[in-house]
Design an enzyme around this catalytic site. Structure first.
Site, mmCIF file in Angstrom:
data_model
loop_
_atom_site.group_PDB
_atom_site.id
_atom_site.type_symbol
_atom_site.label_atom_id
_atom_site.label_comp_id
_atom_site.label_asym_id
_atom_site.label_seq_id
_atom_site.Cartn_x
_atom_site.Cartn_y
_atom_site.Cartn_z
ATOM 1 N N ARG A 297 -14.538 2.816 -22.140
ATOM 2 C CA ARG A 297 -13.530 3.765 -21.674
ATOM 3 C C ARG A 297 -12.196 3.559 -22.395
ATOM 4 O O ARG A 297 -11.494 4.532 -22.693
ATOM 5 C CB ARG A 297 -13.370 3.655 -20.153
ATOM 6 C CG ARG A 297 -14.505 4.317 -19.412
ATOM 7 C CD ARG A 297 -14.513 4.075 -17.923
ATOM 8 N NE ARG A 297 -15.553 4.881 -17.291
ATOM 9 C CZ ARG A 297 -15.923 4.781 -16.022
ATOM 10 N NH1 ARG A 297 -15.313 3.890 -15.229
ATOM 11 N NH2 ARG A 297 -16.880 5.554 -15.538
ATOM 12 N N TYR A 428 -17.045 12.553 -21.748
ATOM 13 C CA TYR A 428 -17.999 11.448 -21.647
ATOM 14 C C TYR A 428 -17.336 10.139 -21.250
ATOM 15 O O TYR A 428 -16.120 10.037 -21.175
ATOM 16 C CB TYR A 428 -18.863 11.311 -22.892
ATOM 17 C CG TYR A 428 -18.249 11.075 -24.246
ATOM 18 C CD1 TYR A 428 -16.947 10.651 -24.455
ATOM 19 C CD2 TYR A 428 -19.051 11.275 -25.380
ATOM 20 C CE1 TYR A 428 -16.458 10.424 -25.717
ATOM 21 C CE2 TYR A 428 -18.570 11.043 -26.660
ATOM 22 C CZ TYR A 428 -17.276 10.617 -26.821
ATOM 23 O OH TYR A 428 -16.801 10.384 -28.088
ATOM 24 N N GLU A 429 -18.182 9.160 -20.936
ATOM 25 C CA GLU A 429 -17.753 7.871 -20.364
ATOM 26 C C GLU A 429 -16.999 8.050 -19.045
ATOM 27 O O GLU A 429 -16.046 7.323 -18.751
ATOM 28 C CB GLU A 429 -16.908 7.068 -21.360
ATOM 29 C CG GLU A 429 -17.659 6.620 -22.581
ATOM 30 C CD GLU A 429 -18.893 5.804 -22.266
ATOM 31 O OE1 GLU A 429 -18.946 5.184 -21.188
ATOM 32 O OE2 GLU A 429 -19.823 5.805 -23.093
ATOM 33 N N GLY A 430 -17.424 9.010 -18.268
ATOM 34 C CA GLY A 430 -16.770 9.314 -16.999
ATOM 35 C C GLY A 430 -15.724 10.380 -17.214
ATOM 36 O O GLY A 430 -14.726 10.143 -17.901
#
Length: 582
Positions: A297, A428-430
């Site tokens: 992140r 992406y990645e949350g």
């Protein structure tokens, strides 16, 4: 579409925000001398500008291709990755016990920024490997580290992260991939995963997939998930490659951007013989995966910085050359856009480097209390870094298109590619909405914001006593609003409770990023003024740092203060219109 690594800027931020000299005084990072850091930044800049950057446009137009289960990268990508490996760049921040150099994550972050600015699609390969390195270092057995970690650290093999399934996107607990124990102590993995970045490719001889799966009888939801090493090729006892594992790429996505980065649908166990090895304890997979995800992140936030820097350089060069009666850089509105791009990029860079340095201190401080304090700051800043910086990447890339005008809408100029590539990073990645909810729901209750705000206010006193006093009223107003918003959210909001907090989460994260960004720019301006007065450094660069901080304070900190209303309005109007009437 040339790219020049902003080495002077990066060095300045590493010194004044990340406090690289302070990191180098810690026993773990004693090798990170100023001379070594400068050499690393300069050499990485050459690799980025000379090898990665020229492949950015061809990679976008050619893309990755899939045939007979094998993914082929565009021409030049294998050679570029080989140059990356040969230079030892993957080893920078890794544990020396497994082939790494043990240098600060903050310094490795600056290198990764350069690579991503030069070629985001190609840079995703080492970025995913860096996450796998973190997970294996923290949770792998010694045998797993010797077998897999050393090869990923060297760059000979690459790593991936396998979470998402068609029915389980952000809801990881809904995944269905299974892991069944085998008599030899290994596991048999069966299921499918989607959106697997660099899940199949031809630039390295083996790919180590880290796969989340459920074991028999495991609890429902995220509590019943375990993490497994699933190599593309099995590894023999002597370390050589053995048989091909029972896994394959069945398709790659056709995407808006990052065309040269293969985004794969992976199938595991079609012949019921996909071998996996558990990392850590059974049903503890999410803990291990979050080690990887938190690292990722920060690096995704860095992607926002990187694309913003590339878009700014591109737009600036065009504005100096494009004539509309006169060169367009001479028009005030174009200058406004350029200064917006520059100041947002520098604010996001400072935030990201500060976050990386907090991770370093959480690992390297010798005092336990200092470690906890640093870990708290890293935890607090990670969702802000990811969401704020990736939003900045999209905003700055969009302004780049605007400066190009009609030509920005034409693919041949390359301005549109920056915008298209940047757009995935808030997803992406949350997603950034999830990051905002993480900040409000998980990080604020930990209370680390209190000491951060106190540190900021202490710096305001120093600014007021120096020649940056003009920035202080803007900073004070923004921080006062942020404190009010934080208290409101920490108290559970208004009558709507969780819904009210959720409604205010995204504007709150934006307010947080702007306020911290303004503080960090002012901190740099103060350092620049001291160096200028002492006759140190390039006066033009130092003057630009001071002006950029002032521009940000005048243009963006009032926006931060104004977000107090949206943060605290609650969720009433979000649900006031019935669903069928929307």
């Amino acid at each position: 579409m040339t790219y020049t690594a902003p080495v002077t800027e990066q060095r300045f931020v590493l010194e004044t925000v990340a406090d690289l000299p302070g990191l180098a005084r810690l026993p773990r990072f004693e090798a990170a001398t100023p001379d070594l850091a400068d050499a690393i930044l300069e050499e990485a800049g050459k690799l980025s500008a000379g090898v990665f950057a020229p492949l950015n446009r061809p990679g976008d137009t050619g893309g990755a291709t899939l045939a007979n289960g094998a993914v082929t990268l565009p021409a030049g990508f294998r050679e570029a990755y080989a140059a990356y490996v040969e230079g030892g760049w993957m080893t920078l921040g890794a544990d020396p016990g497994y082939g790494g150099q043990g240098l600060p994550f903050a310094l490795a972050t600056a290198v990764q920024e350069q690579l991503t600015s030069a070629n985001m699609a190609l840079s995703l390969c080492p970025m995913l490997s860096q996450g796998a390195i973190e997970a294996l270092t923290a949770h792998g057995t010694e045998d797993q580290k010797q077998t897999y970690l050393t090869k990923i650290v060297s760059g000979e093999w690459t790593g991936t992260m396998n979470l998402t399934e068609p029915q389980a996107g952000s809801d990881v607990g809904a995944l269905r991939t299974t892991a069944t124990p085998a008599p030899d102590g290994t596991w048999r993995i069966k299921g499918s995963k989607i959106f697997i970045t660099w899940g199949e490719h031809d630039v390295a001889e083996n790919i180590i997939h880290l796969v989340l799966a459920r074991t028999p009888g495991s609890p429902k939801g995220t509590k019943g998930i375990s993490l497994f090493i699933v190599p593309k090729f099995l590894v023999n006892a002597d370390g050589s490659l053995g048989a091909r594992n029972d896994l394959r790429c069945v398709s790659i996505e056709h995407k808006l951007g990052i065309h040269a980065s293969p985004t794969c649908t992976m199938s595991y166990g079609d012949d019921d013989d996909c071998v996996g090895y558990m990392i850590g304890d059974e049903n503890a997979g999410m803990r291990a995966m979050f080690t990887m995800m938190n690292h990722a992140r920060i690096n995704v936030g860095l992607q926002g910085v990187s694309i913003a820097e590339r878009a700014y350089q591109h737009a600036l060069a065009y504005a100096k050359e494009r004539v509309q009666v006169r060169r367009i850089i001479e028009f005030a509105d174009v200058r406004r856009m350029l200064m917006t791009m520059r100041s947002l990029t520098e604010a996001a860079r400072a935030l990201t480097y500060l976050n990386a340095a907090a991770v370093d201190r959480a690992h390297a401080e010798t005092d336990e209390a200092a470690q906890r304090e640093a870990q708290g700051l890293a935890d607090l800043l990670t969702p802000v870094t990811k969401a704020f910086s990736t939003d900045v990447g999209v905003e700055v890339a969009s302004l780049g298109v605007q400066i190009f005008g009609g030509m920005g809408f034409i693919e041949e100029t390359g301005a549109a590619q920056h915008y298209r590539d940047a757009r995935i990073a808030p997803i992406y990645e949350g997603t950034n909405g999830i990051q905002a909810m993480d900040l409000v729901g998980r990080k604020l209750p930990q209370g680390r914001w209190k000491s951060l705000f106190a540190d900021m206010r202490a710096d305001f006193v120093l600014f007021a006593a120096g020649d940056q006093g003009g920035l202080v009223p803007y900073l004070e107003d923004a921080l006062a609003a942020l404190e009010s918003a934080t208290t409101w959210l920490a108290d559970g909001g208004a009558a709507g409770g969780a819904d009210d907090n959720a409604a205010g989460a995204t504007p709150y994260l934006r307010m947080f990023g702007l306020t911290v960004g303004g503080w960090l720019l002012a901190k740099q301006a103060s350092a620049a003024a001291r160096r200028r007065a002492a006759g140190e450094g390039d006066p033009a660069f130092l003057n630009a740092k001071i002006v950029t901080a002032r521009f940000f304070a005048e243009q963006f900190l009032p926006q931060a203060a104004a977000l107090l209303g949206p943060v605290t309005r609650g969720a009433e109007t979000l649900f006031a219109i019935p669903e069928e009437a929307l």
